[in-house]
Design an enzyme around this catalytic site. Structure first.
Site, short mmCIF file in Angstrom:
data_model
loop_
_atom_site.label_atom_id
_atom_site.label_comp_id
_atom_site.label_asym_id
_atom_site.label_seq_id
_atom_site.Cartn_x
_atom_site.Cartn_y
_atom_site.Cartn_z
N ALA A 1 0.84 -1.20 0.00
CA ALA A 1 0.00 0.00 0.00
C ALA A 1 0.87 1.25 0.00
O ALA A 1 2.05 1.21 0.35
CB ALA A 1 -0.91 -0.01 1.22
N CYS A 2 0.26 2.34 -0.39
CA CYS A 2 0.91 3.64 -0.42
C CYS A 2 1.53 3.93 0.95
O CYS A 2 0.90 3.63 1.97
CB CYS A 2 -0.13 4.71 -0.77
N PRO A 3 2.73 4.42 1.01
CA PRO A 3 3.56 4.95 -0.07
C PRO A 3 4.59 3.98 -0.61
O PRO A 3 5.46 4.36 -1.39
CB PRO A 3 4.27 6.13 0.63
N LEU A 4 4.53 2.70 -0.20
CA LEU A 4 5.59 1.75 -0.58
C LEU A 4 5.78 1.58 -2.08
O LEU A 4 6.93 1.54 -2.54
CB LEU A 4 5.37 0.41 0.10
N ASP B 1 -2.42 -1.65 -5.46
CA ASP B 1 -2.98 -0.55 -4.68
C ASP B 1 -3.88 0.30 -5.57
O ASP B 1 -3.45 0.82 -6.60
CB ASP B 1 -1.85 0.30 -4.09
#
Length: 78
Positions: free
Chosen positions: A16-19, A43
């Protein structure tokens, strides 16, 4: 799926964000100018995130597609 050639592939499915953006940034920094990074993400916010990322960094978003719930991006390193 896009038939465009790419130099490096990055699998950020299930992240998920920000990965996804952080991993893409790290991969792009290790690449040479003009090389293409293919990213596969799940995502739901990633299409907007990668448009914004490319706009801010000057990298070129070559394509953004969705296939079976997966988002596939091709980004050319500036």
């Amino acid at each position: 799926m896009s038939g465009t050639a790419f130099d490096v592939e990055l699998d950020v499915r299930q992240l998920a964000c920000p990965l996804p953006i952080l991993r893409a940034k790290k991969s792009l920094s290790a690449m040479s100018a003009g090389q293409v990074l293919r990213i596969v993400a799940t995502d739901k916010g990633s299409p907007k995130d990668f448009v914004d990322f490319c706009s801010k960094t000057g990298n070129e978003l070559l394509s953004s597609t969705e296939v079976g719930g997966e988002f596939i991006f091709l980004i050319r390193r500036r």
